[in-house]
Design an enzyme around this catalytic site. Structure first.
Site, PDB file in Angstrom:
ATOM      1  N   THR A 235      80.175  42.796 -27.751  1.00  0.00           N
ATOM      2  CA  THR A 235      80.877  41.591 -28.193  1.00  0.00           C
ATOM      3  C   THR A 235      82.333  41.909 -28.492  1.00  0.00           C
ATOM      4  O   THR A 235      82.658  43.025 -28.914  1.00  0.00           O
ATOM      5  CB  THR A 235      80.230  40.984 -29.462  1.00  0.00           C
ATOM      6  OG1 THR A 235      80.901  39.760 -29.774  1.00  0.00           O
ATOM      7  CG2 THR A 235      80.316  41.907 -30.661  1.00  0.00           C
ATOM      8  N   ARG A 236      83.186  40.923 -28.294  1.00  0.00           N
ATOM      9  CA  ARG A 236      84.577  41.035 -28.736  1.00  0.00           C
ATOM     10  C   ARG A 236      84.822  40.099 -29.920  1.00  0.00           C
ATOM     11  O   ARG A 236      85.948  39.961 -30.370  1.00  0.00           O
ATOM     12  CB  ARG A 236      85.544  40.697 -27.595  1.00  0.00           C
ATOM     13  CG  ARG A 236      85.624  41.762 -26.562  1.00  0.00           C
ATOM     14  CD  ARG A 236      86.964  41.803 -25.826  1.00  0.00           C
ATOM     15  NE  ARG A 236      87.140  43.108 -25.211  1.00  0.00           N
ATOM     16  CZ  ARG A 236      86.478  43.522 -24.141  1.00  0.00           C
ATOM     17  NH1 ARG A 236      85.630  42.748 -23.548  1.00  0.00           N
ATOM     18  NH2 ARG A 236      86.681  44.734 -23.658  1.00  0.00           N
TER      19      ARG A 236
ATOM     20  N   GLU B  32      85.002  39.309 -33.558  1.00  0.00           N
ATOM     21  CA  GLU B  32      85.103  40.123 -34.789  1.00  0.00           C
ATOM     22  C   GLU B  32      84.101  39.669 -35.850  1.00  0.00           C
ATOM     23  O   GLU B  32      83.592  40.476 -36.617  1.00  0.00           O
ATOM     24  CB  GLU B  32      86.522  40.024 -35.382  1.00  0.00           C
ATOM     25  CG  GLU B  32      87.610  40.672 -34.539  1.00  0.00           C
ATOM     26  CD  GLU B  32      87.620  42.193 -34.643  1.00  0.00           C
ATOM     27  OE1 GLU B  32      86.727  42.759 -35.309  1.00  0.00           O
ATOM     28  OE2 GLU B  32      88.515  42.807 -34.033  1.00  0.00           O
TER      29      GLU B  32
ATOM     30  N   ASP C  46      74.238  36.317 -27.595  1.00  0.00           N
ATOM     31  CA  ASP C  46      74.806  35.053 -27.149  1.00  0.00           C
ATOM     32  C   ASP C  46      74.254  33.982 -28.076  1.00  0.00           C
ATOM     33  O   ASP C  46      73.049  33.866 -28.273  1.00  0.00           O
ATOM     34  CB  ASP C  46      74.489  34.738 -25.689  1.00  0.00           C
ATOM     35  CG  ASP C  46      75.520  33.760 -25.128  1.00  0.00           C
ATOM     36  OD1 ASP C  46      76.689  34.167 -24.952  1.00  0.00           O
ATOM     37  OD2 ASP C  46      75.184  32.579 -24.916  1.00  0.00           O
ATOM     38  N   SER C  47      75.165  33.234 -28.664  1.00  0.00           N
ATOM     39  CA  SER C  47      74.754  32.349 -29.750  1.00  0.00           C
ATOM     40  C   SER C  47      75.585  31.088 -29.745  1.00  0.00           C
ATOM     41  O   SER C  47      76.566  30.972 -29.010  1.00  0.00           O
ATOM     42  CB  SER C  47      74.894  33.095 -31.082  1.00  0.00           C
ATOM     43  OG  SER C  47      76.142  33.748 -31.162  1.00  0.00           O
TER      44      SER C  47
ATOM     45  N   TYR D 279      81.716  27.808 -36.582  1.00  0.00           N
ATOM     46  CA  TYR D 279      81.397  26.498 -37.142  1.00  0.00           C
ATOM     47  C   TYR D 279      80.819  26.591 -38.560  1.00  0.00           C
ATOM     48  O   TYR D 279      80.343  25.591 -39.099  1.00  0.00           O
ATOM     49  CB  TYR D 279      80.369  25.792 -36.239  1.00  0.00           C
ATOM     50  CG  TYR D 279      80.857  25.557 -34.825  1.00  0.00           C
ATOM     51  CD1 TYR D 279      81.548  24.383 -34.488  1.00  0.00           C
ATOM     52  CD2 TYR D 279      80.618  26.485 -33.812  1.00  0.00           C
ATOM     53  CE1 TYR D 279      81.981  24.153 -33.193  1.00  0.00           C
ATOM     54  CE2 TYR D 279      81.054  26.269 -32.506  1.00  0.00           C
ATOM     55  CZ  TYR D 279      81.728  25.110 -32.214  1.00  0.00           C
ATOM     56  OH  TYR D 279      82.167  24.879 -30.928  1.00  0.00           O
ATOM     57  N   ASP D 280      80.825  27.786 -39.155  1.00  0.00           N
ATOM     58  CA  ASP D 280      80.203  27.965 -40.473  1.00  0.00           C
ATOM     59  C   ASP D 280      80.648  26.920 -41.510  1.00  0.00           C
ATOM     60  O   ASP D 280      79.811  26.443 -42.283  1.00  0.00           O
ATOM     61  CB  ASP D 280      80.457  29.384 -41.007  1.00  0.00           C
ATOM     62  CG  ASP D 280      79.560  30.432 -40.351  1.00  0.00           C
ATOM     63  OD1 ASP D 280      78.518  30.053 -39.797  1.00  0.00           O
ATOM     64  OD2 ASP D 280      79.904  31.623 -40.398  1.00  0.00           O
TER      65      ASP D 280
ATOM     66  N   LYS E 268      74.473  35.117 -46.030  1.00  0.00           N
ATOM     67  CA  LYS E 268      74.402  34.682 -44.625  1.00  0.00           C
ATOM     68  C   LYS E 268      73.577  35.685 -43.812  1.00  0.00           C
ATOM     69  O   LYS E 268      72.761  35.296 -42.974  1.00  0.00           O
ATOM     70  CB  LYS E 268      75.810  34.526 -44.020  1.00  0.00           C
ATOM     71  CG  LYS E 268      75.751  34.095 -42.554  1.00  0.00           C
ATOM     72  CD  LYS E 268      77.084  33.914 -41.865  1.00  0.00           C
ATOM     73  CE  LYS E 268      76.873  33.580 -40.391  1.00  0.00           C
ATOM     74  NZ  LYS E 268      78.105  33.564 -39.592  1.00  0.00           N
TER      75      LYS E 268
HETATM   76  O1  CZF Z   1      79.794  29.176 -37.340  1.00  0.00           O
HETATM   77  C1  CZF Z   1      79.260  29.993 -36.631  1.00  0.00           C
HETATM   78  N1  CZF Z   1      78.503  30.975 -37.199  1.00  0.00           N
HETATM   79  C2  CZF Z   1      77.816  31.873 -36.497  1.00  0.00           C
HETATM   80  O2  CZF Z   1      77.139  32.747 -37.064  1.00  0.00           O
HETATM   81  C3  CZF Z   1      77.918  31.758 -35.083  1.00  0.00           C
HETATM   82  N2  CZF Z   1      77.370  32.435 -34.092  1.00  0.00           N
HETATM   83  C4  CZF Z   1      77.866  31.877 -32.967  1.00  0.00           C
HETATM   84  N3  CZF Z   1      78.695  30.868 -33.247  1.00  0.00           N
HETATM   85  C5  CZF Z   1      79.468  30.026 -32.310  1.00  0.00           C
HETATM   86  O3  CZF Z   1      79.034  30.291 -31.016  1.00  0.00           O
HETATM   87  C6  CZF Z   1      80.024  31.048 -30.281  1.00  0.00           C
HETATM   88  C7  CZF Z   1      79.338  32.188 -29.631  1.00  0.00           C
HETATM   89  O4  CZF Z   1      79.668  32.284 -28.250  1.00  0.00           O
HETATM   90  P1  CZF Z   1      79.344  33.652 -27.549  1.00  0.00           P
HETATM   91  O5  CZF Z   1      77.950  34.051 -27.896  1.00  0.00           O
HETATM   92  O6  CZF Z   1      79.714  33.613 -26.139  1.00  0.00           O
HETATM   93  O7  CZF Z   1      80.305  34.668 -28.328  1.00  0.00           O
HETATM   94  P2  CZF Z   1      81.867  34.901 -28.199  1.00  0.00           P
HETATM   95  O8  CZF Z   1      82.376  34.402 -26.901  1.00  0.00           O
HETATM   96  O9  CZF Z   1      82.513  34.399 -29.438  1.00  0.00           O
HETATM   97  O10 CZF Z   1      81.930  36.515 -28.223  1.00  0.00           O
HETATM   98  P3  CZF Z   1      81.155  37.527 -27.204  1.00  0.00           P
HETATM   99  O11 CZF Z   1      80.016  38.089 -27.983  1.00  0.00           O
HETATM  100  O12 CZF Z   1      80.681  36.749 -26.018  1.00  0.00           O
HETATM  101  O13 CZF Z   1      82.166  38.575 -26.865  1.00  0.00           O
HETATM  102  C8  CZF Z   1      80.977  31.569 -31.342  1.00  0.00           C
HETATM  103  O14 CZF Z   1      82.266  31.821 -30.821  1.00  0.00           O
HETATM  104  C9  CZF Z   1      80.934  30.447 -32.352  1.00  0.00           C
HETATM  105  O15 CZF Z   1      81.731  29.385 -31.926  1.00  0.00           O
HETATM  106  C10 CZF Z   1      78.739  30.769 -34.531  1.00  0.00           C
HETATM  107  N4  CZF Z   1      79.416  29.898 -35.303  1.00  0.00           N
HETATM  108 MG    MG Z   2      81.276  34.787 -25.224  1.00  0.00          MG
END
Ligand code: CZF
Ligand code: MG
EC number: 3.6.1.66
Length: 197
Positions: free
Chosen positions: A8-9, A11, A70-71, A155-156, A176
């Site tokens: 993941t990138r 932070e 991925d979340s 979006y927390d 959390k």
């Molecule tokens: O409020 C939040 N609390 C969380 O705990 C949470 N977890 C995921 N998210 C949202 O979903 C995207 C993931 O997208 P994602 O899985 O592609 O990750 P990313 O693109 O940010 O980083 P990477 O892991 O791909 O490098 C994130 O950017 C957030 O907008 C969250 N929001």
């Molecule tokens: Mg991503």
């Protein structure tokens, strides 16, 4: 100490994985510490498919065990959006404030009891010569009318945790990490992780 790479990138995610793994004696390296590795395109159609893509490509390139996450947020009144597009919902810049604004704007006029949502997290673990495995976790809540709280990321501030009566950004990072979608998924992953080291 064994090292685990988290593909993941983000932070915010990396900090949560560190807090969850380091007490168990696993050292965490995210892609921010391994800057030469490429950005993996998220071309999958589900959280699970994208987590597999990220874990397998980074494991192949490093020759090491890799976990990918991925979340995202799934809002019932928006038909499950932003879903797998959560990071880029308001544009390629991955701007958390703009993403929050877009969700709140899209939900104008939606009554409180219709504002149900959940965070979802798919984790994939991949290692050279091993079968990739996945797990999923989630946490239920409601979308607030305005942002509240300063902790967390994404979006927390607009996610009211059903069992807490506070947003994910109002509870402490420690709290959390006990109740989040990521913690839920990690509990399931922990049972498999021994096979990968
Ligand atoms: O409020 C939040 N609390 C969380 O705990 C949470 N977890 C995921 N998210 C949202 O979903 C995207 C993931 O997208 P994602 O899985 O592609 O990750 P990313 O693109 O940010 O980083 P990477 O892991 O791909 O490098 C994130 O950017 C957030 O907008 C969250 N929001
Ligand atoms: Mg991503």
């Amino acid at each position: 100490m064994s090292q685990i790479i988290i593909a993941t990138r983000n932070e915010g995610k990396a900090a949560e994985f560190k807090a969850l793994f380091e007490p168990k004696g696993l050292q965490v390296a995210s892609l921010n510490e391994l800057p030469d590795l490429p950005e993996v395109e998220e071309t999958g159609h589900s959280f699970e498919e994208n987590a597999i893509l990220k874990a397998e490509i980074i494991s192949k390139l490093t020759g090491k065990p890799v976990i990918a996450d991925d979340s995202g947020l799934s809002v019932d009144s928006l038909g499950g959006e932003p879903g797998i597009y959560s990071a880029r919902y308001a544009g390629e810049e991955k701007d958390d404030a703009a993403n929050i604004e877009k969700v709140l704007e899209s939900m104008k006029g939606v009554e409180k009891d219709q504002r149900t949502a959940r965070f979802r997290c798919a984790l994939a673990i991949a290692a050279p010569g091993k079968e990739t495995k996945t797990v999923e976790g989630s946490v239920e809540g409601y979308i607030t009318e305005k942002p509240e709280g300063l902790h967390g990321f994404g979006y927390d501030p607009i996610f009211l945790v059903k069992d807490k009566g506070a947003t994910m950004a109002q509870i402490s990072p420690e709290e959390k990490n006990k109740i989040s979608h990521r913690a839920d998924a990690l509990k399931k992953l922990e049972k498999l992780i021994g096979e990968y080291f």
